[in-house]
Design a protein around this motif. Sequence first.
Motif, PDB file in Angstrom:
ATOM      1  N   GLU A  32       0.836  -1.212   0.000  1.00  0.00           N
ATOM      2  CA  GLU A  32       0.000   0.000   0.000  1.00  0.00           C
ATOM      3  C   GLU A  32       0.868   1.259   0.000  1.00  0.00           C
ATOM      4  OE1 GLU A  32      -1.903  -3.478   1.465  1.00  0.00           O
ATOM      5  OE2 GLU A  32      -0.322  -2.382   2.518  1.00  0.00           O
ATOM      6  N   GLU A  33       1.939   1.244   0.789  1.00  0.00           N
ATOM      7  CA  GLU A  33       2.825   2.400   0.868  1.00  0.00           C
ATOM      8  C   GLU A  33       3.599   2.576  -0.444  1.00  0.00           C
ATOM      9  OE1 GLU A  33       4.670   5.802   2.620  1.00  0.00           O
ATOM     10  OE2 GLU A  33       2.762   4.749   2.871  1.00  0.00           O
ATOM     11  N   ILE A  34       4.002   1.469  -1.040  1.00  0.00           N
ATOM     12  CA  ILE A  34       4.688   1.539  -2.338  1.00  0.00           C
ATOM     13  C   ILE A  34       3.766   2.165  -3.372  1.00  0.00           C
ATOM     14  CG2 ILE A  34       5.609   0.161  -4.258  1.00  0.00           C
ATOM     15  CD1 ILE A  34       6.714  -1.781  -2.116  1.00  0.00           C
ATOM     16  N   GLU A  35       2.535   1.715  -3.382  1.00  0.00           N
ATOM     17  CA  GLU A  35       1.551   2.267  -4.320  1.00  0.00           C
ATOM     18  C   GLU A  35       1.360   3.765  -4.090  1.00  0.00           C
ATOM     19  OE1 GLU A  35      -0.278   1.890  -7.661  1.00  0.00           O
ATOM     20  OE2 GLU A  35       0.574   0.118  -6.711  1.00  0.00           O
ATOM     21  N   ARG A  36       1.270   4.163  -2.835  1.00  0.00           N
ATOM     22  CA  ARG A  36       1.090   5.581  -2.502  1.00  0.00           C
ATOM     23  C   ARG A  36       2.296   6.407  -2.945  1.00  0.00           C
ATOM     24  NH1 ARG A  36       2.458   9.433   0.748  1.00  0.00           N
ATOM     25  NH2 ARG A  36       3.913   8.262   2.011  1.00  0.00           N
ATOM     26  N   LEU A  37       3.495   5.894  -2.678  1.00  0.00           N
ATOM     27  CA  LEU A  37       4.711   6.618  -3.028  1.00  0.00           C
ATOM     28  C   LEU A  37       4.892   6.772  -4.541  1.00  0.00           C
ATOM     29  CD1 LEU A  37       7.175   5.044  -0.447  1.00  0.00           C
ATOM     30  CD2 LEU A  37       6.448   7.441  -0.521  1.00  0.00           C
ATOM     31  N   LEU A  38       4.453   5.773  -5.286  1.00  0.00           N
ATOM     32  CA  LEU A  38       4.668   5.798  -6.730  1.00  0.00           C
ATOM     33  C   LEU A  38       3.503   6.394  -7.519  1.00  0.00           C
ATOM     34  CD1 LEU A  38       6.542   2.420  -7.280  1.00  0.00           C
ATOM     35  CD2 LEU A  38       7.479   4.721  -7.004  1.00  0.00           C
ATOM     36  N   LYS A  39       2.425   6.716  -6.836  1.00  0.00           N
ATOM     37  CA  LYS A  39       1.293   7.348  -7.519  1.00  0.00           C
ATOM     38  C   LYS A  39       1.745   8.727  -8.013  1.00  0.00           C
ATOM     39  CE  LYS A  39      -3.473   8.520  -7.141  1.00  0.00           C
ATOM     40  NZ  LYS A  39      -4.429   9.274  -6.485  1.00  0.00           N
ATOM     41  N   ASP A  40       1.617   8.949  -9.291  1.00  0.00           N
ATOM     42  CA  ASP A  40       2.012  10.215  -9.932  1.00  0.00           C
ATOM     43  C   ASP A  40       3.506  10.514  -9.795  1.00  0.00           C
ATOM     44  OD1 ASP A  40      -0.682  10.701 -10.633  1.00  0.00           O
ATOM     45  OD2 ASP A  40      -1.051  11.577  -8.650  1.00  0.00           O
ATOM     46  N   TYR A  41       4.317   9.498  -9.524  1.00  0.00           N
ATOM     47  CA  TYR A  41       5.763   9.682  -9.398  1.00  0.00           C
ATOM     48  C   TYR A  41       6.371   9.989 -10.770  1.00  0.00           C
ATOM     49  CZ  TYR A  41      10.610   8.778  -8.083  1.00  0.00           C
ATOM     50  OH  TYR A  41      11.960   8.896  -7.855  1.00  0.00           O
ATOM     51  N   GLN A  42       7.296  10.911 -10.812  1.00  0.00           N
ATOM     52  CA  GLN A  42       7.979  11.295 -12.049  1.00  0.00           C
ATOM     53  C   GLN A  42       9.295  10.528 -12.174  1.00  0.00           C
ATOM     54  OE1 GLN A  42       6.572  13.439 -14.347  1.00  0.00           O
ATOM     55  NE2 GLN A  42       4.826  13.244 -12.970  1.00  0.00           N
ATOM     56  N   PHE A  43       9.381   9.645 -13.136  1.00  0.00           N
ATOM     57  CA  PHE A  43      10.587   8.858 -13.371  1.00  0.00           C
ATOM     58  C   PHE A  43      11.525   9.635 -14.296  1.00  0.00           C
ATOM     59  CE2 PHE A  43       7.674   5.681 -11.889  1.00  0.00           C
ATOM     60  CZ  PHE A  43       8.460   4.763 -11.231  1.00  0.00           C
ATOM     61  N   THR A  44      12.308  10.510 -13.729  1.00  0.00           N
ATOM     62  CA  THR A  44      13.243  11.323 -14.508  1.00  0.00           C
ATOM     63  C   THR A  44      14.430  10.473 -14.925  1.00  0.00           C
ATOM     64  OG1 THR A  44      12.604  13.251 -13.218  1.00  0.00           O
ATOM     65  CG2 THR A  44      14.654  13.413 -14.460  1.00  0.00           C
ATOM     66  N   GLN A  45      14.783  10.539 -16.200  1.00  0.00           N
ATOM     67  CA  GLN A  45      15.924   9.774 -16.702  1.00  0.00           C
ATOM     68  C   GLN A  45      17.194  10.595 -16.528  1.00  0.00           C
ATOM     69  OE1 GLN A  45      15.436   8.014 -20.524  1.00  0.00           O
ATOM     70  NE2 GLN A  45      17.360   6.897 -20.355  1.00  0.00           N
ATOM     71  N   HIS A  46      18.146  10.050 -15.747  1.00  0.00           N
ATOM     72  CA  HIS A  46      19.411  10.729 -15.486  1.00  0.00           C
ATOM     73  C   HIS A  46      20.529  10.222 -16.388  1.00  0.00           C
ATOM     74  CE1 HIS A  46      17.586  12.488 -11.941  1.00  0.00           C
ATOM     75  NE2 HIS A  46      17.159  11.284 -11.624  1.00  0.00           N
ATOM     76  N   THR A  47      20.473   8.931 -16.723  1.00  0.00           N
ATOM     77  CA  THR A  47      21.481   8.309 -17.598  1.00  0.00           C
ATOM     78  C   THR A  47      20.761   7.300 -18.485  1.00  0.00           C
ATOM     79  OG1 THR A  47      21.982   6.365 -16.233  1.00  0.00           O
ATOM     80  CG2 THR A  47      23.174   8.407 -15.694  1.00  0.00           C
ATOM     81  N   ALA A  48      21.505   6.666 -19.363  1.00  0.00           N
ATOM     82  CA  ALA A  48      20.924   5.628 -20.224  1.00  0.00           C
ATOM     83  C   ALA A  48      20.458   4.418 -19.411  1.00  0.00           C
ATOM     84  CB  ALA A  48      21.939   5.202 -21.282  1.00  0.00           C
ATOM     85  N   ASN A  49      20.998   4.225 -18.204  1.00  0.00           N
ATOM     86  CA  ASN A  49      20.649   3.072 -17.363  1.00  0.00           C
ATOM     87  C   ASN A  49      19.493   3.343 -16.396  1.00  0.00           C
ATOM     88  OD1 ASN A  49      22.802   1.842 -18.578  1.00  0.00           O
ATOM     89  ND2 ASN A  49      24.055   1.687 -16.766  1.00  0.00           N
ATOM     90  N   THR A  50      19.005   4.551 -16.326  1.00  0.00           N
ATOM     91  CA  THR A  50      17.970   4.907 -15.357  1.00  0.00           C
ATOM     92  C   THR A  50      16.674   4.146 -15.622  1.00  0.00           C
ATOM     93  OG1 THR A  50      18.868   7.141 -15.178  1.00  0.00           O
ATOM     94  CG2 THR A  50      16.647   6.807 -14.348  1.00  0.00           C
ATOM     95  N   ILE A  51      16.102   3.604 -14.572  1.00  0.00           N
ATOM     96  CA  ILE A  51      14.776   2.977 -14.648  1.00  0.00           C
ATOM     97  C   ILE A  51      13.768   4.092 -14.869  1.00  0.00           C
ATOM     98  CG2 ILE A  51      13.016   1.757 -13.311  1.00  0.00           C
ATOM     99  CD1 ILE A  51      15.347   0.326 -11.855  1.00  0.00           C
ATOM    100  N   THR A  52      12.905   3.917 -15.867  1.00  0.00           N
ATOM    101  CA  THR A  52      11.985   5.001 -16.215  1.00  0.00           C
ATOM    102  C   THR A  52      10.509   4.634 -16.095  1.00  0.00           C
ATOM    103  OG1 THR A  52      12.158   4.393 -18.551  1.00  0.00           O
ATOM    104  CG2 THR A  52      13.646   6.138 -17.745  1.00  0.00           C
ATOM    105  N   ASP A  53      10.221   3.482 -15.480  1.00  0.00           N
ATOM    106  CA  ASP A  53       8.809   3.127 -15.304  1.00  0.00           C
ATOM    107  C   ASP A  53       8.616   2.265 -14.060  1.00  0.00           C
ATOM    108  OD1 ASP A  53       8.501   0.056 -16.298  1.00  0.00           O
ATOM    109  OD2 ASP A  53      10.011   1.102 -17.492  1.00  0.00           O
ATOM    110  N   LYS A  54       7.423   2.314 -13.550  1.00  0.00           N
ATOM    111  CA  LYS A  54       7.058   1.632 -12.304  1.00  0.00           C
ATOM    112  C   LYS A  54       7.227   0.116 -12.405  1.00  0.00           C
ATOM    113  CE  LYS A  54       2.886   1.005  -9.542  1.00  0.00           C
ATOM    114  NZ  LYS A  54       1.507   1.454  -9.381  1.00  0.00           N
TER     115      LYS A  54
END
Length: 147
Positions: A32-54
Motif C-alpha cells: 500500500e505504501e509503495i503504491e502511494r509513493l509511486l502514484k504520480d511519481y515522475q521517473f526522470t531519466q538521469h542516464t541511459a541506465n535509469t529505470i523510467t517506469d514503475k
Amino acid sequence: MIALIRYSRIRKRIPLHSTAVGKVMLAFQSPEEIERLLKDYQFTQHTANTITDKETLLRGKKVRQQGYAVDNQENEQGMRCIAVPIRDFDNKVIAAISISTLVSRVNVRELERYIHLLMRKGSELSGEWGLHCLQAYINDSRGLLKK
C-alpha cells in the motif's frame, strides 16, 4: 595521475527510482505504501541506465530477498552504488547505508566484497540502533522520557 573527487550532500533529496538507497527504502515498504509513493511519481531519466517506469522498478523485488540494492550508473554515469537497510528493534527498515564506487576503479569482484562488508555493517548498525530504540521504547512506556 588523475584525481577524481565525488561527494554527496548531507540531507540532499535523492530520486527513489535511480539510487540504491531509494530502492532499499522502497523495497521494504508495504504494498500500500509503495503504491502511494509511486502514484504520480515522475521517473526522470538521469542516464541511459535509469529505470523510467514503475513496472521495471517493481520487478526488482529481489532487493528484499538479497538484502541490498544496486544503482548501476542509473543516477550518475560512471558511478555504481550499493545500499543496505538499517532496521529498528521491530525489524522495520528505518534507514539505509550506502557506498558509491567509480565503475572504472572497482570491478564486479571487488563490488561483491564491498556488498558483503556493507551488509555486515548494516546488520551491526541495525543491532546497535535496534537496542537503542528498544531502550527508548521501554523508558517511554515507563514514563521515564521527558515529554
